[in-house]
Design an enzyme around this catalytic site. Structure first.
Site, short mmCIF file in Angstrom:
data_model
loop_
_atom_site.label_atom_id
_atom_site.label_comp_id
_atom_site.label_asym_id
_atom_site.label_seq_id
_atom_site.Cartn_x
_atom_site.Cartn_y
_atom_site.Cartn_z
N LYS A 54 -24.68 38.77 -13.61
CA LYS A 54 -24.53 37.71 -12.61
C LYS A 54 -24.44 38.33 -11.23
CE LYS A 54 -21.26 35.44 -10.63
NZ LYS A 54 -21.83 35.30 -9.28
N GLU A 106 -14.44 47.99 -10.86
CA GLU A 106 -14.62 48.79 -9.64
C GLU A 106 -14.24 47.87 -8.49
OE1 GLU A 106 -15.46 50.04 -6.49
OE2 GLU A 106 -17.62 50.01 -6.88
N CYS A 129 -17.04 49.26 -0.44
CA CYS A 129 -15.72 49.37 -1.06
C CYS A 129 -15.07 50.71 -0.76
CB CYS A 129 -15.83 49.16 -2.56
SG CYS A 129 -17.08 50.17 -3.32
N GLU A 144 -7.91 45.47 2.77
CA GLU A 144 -9.32 45.79 2.91
C GLU A 144 -9.94 44.74 3.86
OE1 GLU A 144 -11.63 45.24 -0.73
OE2 GLU A 144 -12.71 47.08 -0.24
P1 NAI Z 1 -15.40 38.44 -5.28
O1 NAI Z 1 -14.62 39.48 -5.97
O2 NAI Z 1 -14.89 37.06 -5.28
O3 NAI Z 1 -16.88 38.38 -5.85
C1 NAI Z 1 -17.52 39.40 -6.57
C2 NAI Z 1 -18.29 38.80 -7.73
O4 NAI Z 1 -17.39 38.20 -8.65
C3 NAI Z 1 -19.26 37.69 -7.34
O5 NAI Z 1 -20.40 37.79 -8.17
C4 NAI Z 1 -18.49 36.43 -7.68
O6 NAI Z 1 -19.31 35.34 -7.95
C5 NAI Z 1 -17.75 36.84 -8.92
N1 NAI Z 1 -16.53 36.09 -9.19
C6 NAI Z 1 -15.71 35.43 -8.33
N2 NAI Z 1 -14.70 34.86 -9.00
C7 NAI Z 1 -14.84 35.19 -10.30
C8 NAI Z 1 -14.10 34.91 -11.48
N3 NAI Z 1 -12.98 34.20 -11.45
N4 NAI Z 1 -14.53 35.40 -12.65
C9 NAI Z 1 -15.64 36.15 -12.70
N5 NAI Z 1 -16.40 36.42 -11.63
C10 NAI Z 1 -16.00 35.96 -10.43
O7 NAI Z 1 -15.61 38.90 -3.79
P2 NAI Z 1 -16.00 37.97 -2.55
O8 NAI Z 1 -15.27 36.68 -2.56
O9 NAI Z 1 -17.45 37.89 -2.52
O10 NAI Z 1 -15.42 38.82 -1.36
C11 NAI Z 1 -14.05 38.71 -1.00
C12 NAI Z 1 -13.48 40.05 -0.65
O11 NAI Z 1 -13.54 40.90 -1.78
C13 NAI Z 1 -14.21 40.82 0.41
O12 NAI Z 1 -13.83 40.47 1.69
C14 NAI Z 1 -13.83 42.21 0.10
O13 NAI Z 1 -12.59 42.51 0.66
C15 NAI Z 1 -13.74 42.23 -1.39
N6 NAI Z 1 -14.95 42.74 -2.03
C16 NAI Z 1 -14.94 44.00 -2.49
C17 NAI Z 1 -16.06 44.53 -3.05
C18 NAI Z 1 -16.10 45.90 -3.57
O14 NAI Z 1 -17.15 46.43 -3.81
N7 NAI Z 1 -14.98 46.52 -3.79
C19 NAI Z 1 -17.29 43.78 -3.15
C20 NAI Z 1 -17.19 42.42 -2.69
C21 NAI Z 1 -16.06 41.96 -2.14
#
Ligand code: NAI
Length: 794
Positions: A192, A266, A300, A397
């Protein structure tokens, strides 16, 4: 305008990359995409869609199917159906498929790079030169592991059907990091992509099918967080691999607790960027550009916390600010820009809010006077100085082009500040003194450390974090193990429920009493009475009272954790030293083998021969880990850039060990020995029913030169003590073997600090079986690989 002035100003005109092919591809799909399931695009069962927009302009790019339960079911069914046949292919056949995928990426590199830049908003220069080539490299590298699977991973089998949920910051590269190892090693996938950036995953699925990837091997289900949650909770998925926020990572840990799904996370970071006064200052300034303004800081492992040594801080800031003034923010398809758009208005808002908070907490804000494009989501490169280590901008972050900075005086202070975070993903160390740089690198709580460099990645070097940055590695040999499981564990059966013997005095017990020998707890190298001053009886299978042990409580566990933390010198003891001590424990146990065998026979009702066999196997197991202690070594990677990456297995830290109910001595030693051999300190909860072998064992430890605090033993209720260990934030990992209920509660309660857990879901291990009960499978779980990148040469 004179030529000299042109040189002075060095202003570039726009150099746009053509997007014709990308727009044609979108048009071919009529601006609307279904899921990619079982080799073909299909509309969402619910008919629902969501939109993906262009961050640079805010304009609609395409409508995307919103995945619901039926879509996820269909994708899982397709993946399940394909998995057995895919896994059965010879490694060489899978290697050819992976090779074909690498080739197809290279053939369509420009198209993928443009679609990625449009959908995510990142500069084409990055997608063209970094995201897409690194993704191709990932498929090539893993084609190699498929080819070598039969020999290199002969004792392993694929995990099965894998659900992969990825973020929007590197949509295509994260796909490669997840899909390549999974497919190479015989798994099938439901992927996904993030809701902001679904396009390159759909493009890749289409290209992969055209390149001959069999239907069902790779399925892409698009959607939002709820779709991700459906994948996470699907009963027929064997493993979840997630990259994204720590918040969602925690949620996934909770939702998968006790299900038996394997999990890698991760997550976020707040990585330090440490500049010593002997650093090449211009190099370090350029490093900051790559650390925090690469991909608009939406990385990240971004170096988002500069720590600069006091003496060079003024000079460093001056040069950094001057460099910031030359950065260009522009349209993603402009080849001459440094930064482009933030992925979405909601992210932009988050960055603005956090910076405002930082300023209100006293940070000084520096932004260059440069023009930002109009219309989309743009934010300038930003430096916050004079930041307190506790300020929200220093701890949260930000995930944007914002770097905070503070100063330090000594290397020890730098290490302390650097490790003052709940995260532990990456770090960057700048010094021309190799000894200092490596000294600091070794002490940093981070999965990846770059020396005089930053943001270097390669498929050969594992990537992943410590602490709340998650667990598991992507890339390298260690990354392969995340998609495999030991063959020897396949046949484990649920252990029979424990039969509690009735507590009744047995005739004959009224004879002369033994001298009272209540076993104590063992904490910090000393025998200790339980805090609550309660004891419990230990019974034979027939209900005879064999002795008493302390009823440990929360306070005892806390004391044991403090003692284990204080024994950190064990982690830096030489491997030779640890090996010697393991042999010495074995020697001392061997001297008392008969006594231990009698004890086991009394407690468990085992025959004399079986009890003896358990003690002998325990001695041999201690030898095995004595042997491994100075042989479980790392690797030197030679990624395709100048220099090397040292992959070093490091102790995880303080580990709780809840011993299995059976094999009271061997079960405990099988778990404790690999942990201490690799430098961990342990808090052991012995078998609840049969704890006396463990309490006898502390007298062996006392005579074997084991430093105080390395092994601590707290007897009592397995479930109660496991709860305390699982929710203790200074326990870094918890190994718990016993009932299915125990596994579930350990996984669920471990979310606080995202500790690494190792549980058996109530399936019994035959501890006498060396294949199932000892060796690298345990050593890998006892360690995390740290990759230290050391660029050198021309
Ligand atoms: P997120 O963690 O919500 O999204 C990442 C993925 O997880 C997306 O594909 C999303 O659809 C999915 N997702 C969201 N809720 C879920 C759930 N309950 N169960 C399974 N999958 C789920 O990150 P988001 O909202 O896009 O970004 C928010 C913050 O997260 C950013 O500002 C940043 O600080 C952090 N982030 C960190 C990342 C990293 O690589 N460490 C990458 C993206 C965001």
């Amino acid at each position: 305008m004179t030529v000299a002035r042109y040189f002075d100003e060095m202003s570039y005109g726009p150099a746009p990359e053509a997007d014709t092919e990308a727009r044609q591809w979108l048009a071919r799909h009529k601006g609307e995409f279904g899921h990619f399931i079982n080799g073909a695009f299909v509309a969402s069962a619910s008919g629902k869609t969501f939109e993906t927009n262009e961050p640079a302009t805010g304009k609609l790019l395409a409508k995307i199917a919103l995945g619901g339960a039926k879509d996820v079911d269909d994708a899982v069914a397709a993946a399940r159906k394909a998995q057995a046949a895919w896994a059965k292919l010879p490694g060489h056949a899978r290697a050819r498929h992976l090779y074909a995928l690498a080739r197809v990426i290279q053939r369509h590199a420009r198209l993928i790079a443009v679609v990625e830049a449009i959908d995510n908003g990142k500069p084409i220069r990055e997608t063209r030169d970094i995201d897409v080539p690194l993704a191709a490299r990932h498929f090539y590298h893993h084609a190699g592991w498929a080819q070598l699977q039969e020999t290199e991973f002969a004792d392993q089998v694929p995990v099965g059907v894998v659900g992969q949920v990825i973020p929007w910051n590197f949509p295509f590269l994260m796909l490669a990091w997840k899909v390549a190892p999974a497919l190479a090693l015989g798994n099938t996938v439901i992927l996904k992509p993030a809701e902001f950036t679904p396009l390159t995953a759909l493009l890749f699925a289409e290209l992969a099918a055209a390149a001959g990837l069999p239907a069902g091997v790779l399925n892409v289900v698009t959607g939002e967080g709820e779709t991700g949650a459906l994948i996470v909770e699907h009963a027929d998925i064997d493993k979840i691999a997630f990259t994204g926020s720590t918040e969602v990572g925690r949620l996934i840990r909770e939702r998968t607790a006790g299900t038996g799904k394997s999990l890698t996370l991760e997550l976020g970071g707040k990585s330090p960027f440490i500049v010593f006064d002997d650093a090449d200052i211009d190099g370090a300034v350029e490093g900051v550009v790559d650390a925090i303004w690469f991909n608009q800081g939406q990385v990240c492992c971004a170096g988002s916390r500069i720590l600069v040594q006091e003496g060079v801080a003024p000079l460093f800031y001056e040069r950094l600010k001057r460099r910031m003034q030359t950065l260009r923010v522009g349209h993603p398809l402009d080849k001459a820009i440094d930064m482009a758009a933030i992925v979405a208005p909601v992210q932009l808002q988050r960055i603005e809010d956090l910076v405002a908070k930082g300023v209100s907490e006293g940070a000084a804000l520096h932004q260059p006077k440069i023009e930002l494009p109009q219309g989309g989501s743009f934010y300038p490169p930003t430096l916050l100085t004079g930041v307190q280590p506790t300020s929200i901008v220093a701890t949260e972050e930000i995930f944007g082009p914002v770097v905070v900075s503070m100063t330090f005086r000594t290397p020890e202070e730098a290490i302390q500040l650097a490790n003052h975070t709940r995260y532990g993903l990456a770090a960057s160390v700048w010094s021309e003194t190799i000894g200092l740089a490596l000294h600091v690198a070794a002490k940093l709580a981070a999965g990846v450390v770059w020396v005089n460099a930053t943001n270097l990645f390669d498929a050969s070097a594992g990537f992943g974090g410590k602490r709340e940055s998650g667990f598991g590695r992507e890339g390298g040999r260690e990354g392969c193990y995340e998609y495999l499981k030991p063959k020897a564990w396949a046949g484990r059966k649920p252990r029979p429920a424990a039969v509690e013997p009735a507590l009744k005095p047995v005739a004959g017990d009224f004879a002369m009493p033994d001298v009272d020998r209540t076993a104590k707890l063992f904490i910090g190298g000393k025998q200790a009475r339980p805090d609550g001053n309660y004891n419990r009886n230990v019974l034979s299978p027939k209900g005879k009272v064999l002795g008493e042990v302390g009823e440990g409580n929360r306070k005892d566990i806390r004391n044991a954790v403090v003692a284990a933390q204080a024994a950190s010198g064990w982690s830096s003891a030489t491997t030779h030293n640890r090996a010697q001590i393991l042999y010495y424990i074995a020697e001392n146990l061997s001297g008392r083998a008969g006594e231990f065998a009698d004890r086991i026979a009394d407690m468990t009702g085992a025959s004399a021969a079986n009890a003896k066999a358990e003690v002998e196997a325990s001695i041999a197991r201690l030898f095995t880990y004595g042997a491994w202690a100075d042989k479980y070594e790392g690797a030197i990677h030679q990624p395709p850039l100048r220099g090397v990456a040292l992959a070093i297995p490091e102790a995880i830290g303080v580990v709780g060990v809840v011993c299995p109910p059976e094999a009271p001595l061997l079960g405990m030693i099988s778990l404790v020995a690999p942990l201490i051999a690799t430098g961990n300190r342990v808090v052991v909860v012995p078998s609840e029913q049969h704890p006396l072998a463990a309490t006898d064992f502390y007298t062996v430890l006392e005579t074997s030169d084991v430093p105080a605090g390395v092994v601590n033993i707290v007897t009592g209720s397995t479930i109660e003590l496991a709860k305390t260990l699982a929710s203790h934030n200074d326990v870094d990992a918890l190994w718990a073997f016993g009932s299915a209920e125990l596994s579930t509660l350990v996984e669920r309660l471990s979310v606080g600090n995202l500790k690494r857990t190792f549980v058996d879901y109530g399936k019994a291990t035959n501890w006498l079986d060396r294949e199932a009960a000892e060796g690298p499978a345990y050593l890998r779980r006892a360690t995390d690989v740290k990759n230290i990148w050391i660029p050198y040469g021309e």
